[in-house]
Design an enzyme around this catalytic site. Structure first.
Site, mmCIF file in Angstrom:
data_model
loop_
_atom_site.group_PDB
_atom_site.id
_atom_site.type_symbol
_atom_site.label_atom_id
_atom_site.label_comp_id
_atom_site.label_asym_id
_atom_site.label_seq_id
_atom_site.Cartn_x
_atom_site.Cartn_y
_atom_site.Cartn_z
ATOM 1 N N CYS A 17 0.840 -1.206 0.000
ATOM 2 C CA CYS A 17 0.000 0.000 0.000
ATOM 3 C C CYS A 17 0.876 1.258 0.000
ATOM 4 O O CYS A 17 1.522 1.578 0.998
ATOM 5 C CB CYS A 17 -0.899 -0.039 1.232
ATOM 6 S SG CYS A 17 -1.782 1.483 1.592
ATOM 7 N N CYS A 43 0.036 3.849 2.645
ATOM 8 C CA CYS A 43 0.480 3.356 3.955
ATOM 9 C C CYS A 43 1.956 3.674 4.168
ATOM 10 O O CYS A 43 2.361 4.095 5.260
ATOM 11 C CB CYS A 43 0.287 1.838 4.056
ATOM 12 S SG CYS A 43 -1.417 1.272 3.931
#
Length: 162
Positions: free
Chosen positions: A40, A43
């Site tokens: 991600c 993230c």
């Protein structure tokens, strides 16, 4: 800062230690849970901000990093639908949250909303003094808390109990 000290307030948490590292720990200190995955991109952008702020606050809160690909149970406990997802817990309860990568200023405001204030610290000092039987110190701490926050519920209650 030494790596050992940082490890005290930045934790990698899985399903096996979720209960003790997140839920039980939130009874004594706010726990900020970062639900993320290695693939991600947002993230990976948010993680350094959270880690830097955890180090800056030096134990005022615990940052618990949970890889949702490895800790499916923890991700389900928070009903995560998208990542990054950040949840703040106090006393085993989610008290604040946000989803998606946020700029540092937004994350700082988020933390300010969940971290204990000076009035909270004074009220806690009063509670501890009262529990230890030091009524004079308890009264002084509760009054100090009320000087900072005239509506502080725990300080008001503590003073009333005295």
């Amino acid at each position: 800062m030494s790596e050992t000290r940082a490890e005290a307030w930045i934790l990698d948490v899985g399903d096996a230690d979720f209960e003790t590292s997140v839920l039980a720990r939130s009874e004594t200190v706010p726990v900020v849970v970062d639900l993320w995955a290695p693939w991600c991109g947002p993230c990976r952008a948010l993680a350094p901000i959270l880690e830097r702020l955890a180090e800056e606050h030096a134990g005022a809160f615990v940052l618990a990093r949970i890889n949702v690909d490895e800790a499916v149970g923890a991700a389900q406990a928070f009903a995560v639908r998208s990542i990054p997802a950040v949840r703040a817990l106090r006393d085993r309860t989610v008290v604040a949250q946000f989803d998606g990568a946020q700029p540092e200023a937004v994350v700082r405001r988020f933390l300010a909303s969940i971290l204990p204030t000076e009035a909270d610290r004074q009220a806690e000092a009063g509670r501890r003094a009262h529990a230890a039987g030091d009524l004079g110190a308890a009264e002084a701490a509760f009054r100090a808390a009320l000087m900072l926050d005239t509506q502080h519920p725990f300080a008001s209650l503590g003073l009333a109990r005295l």
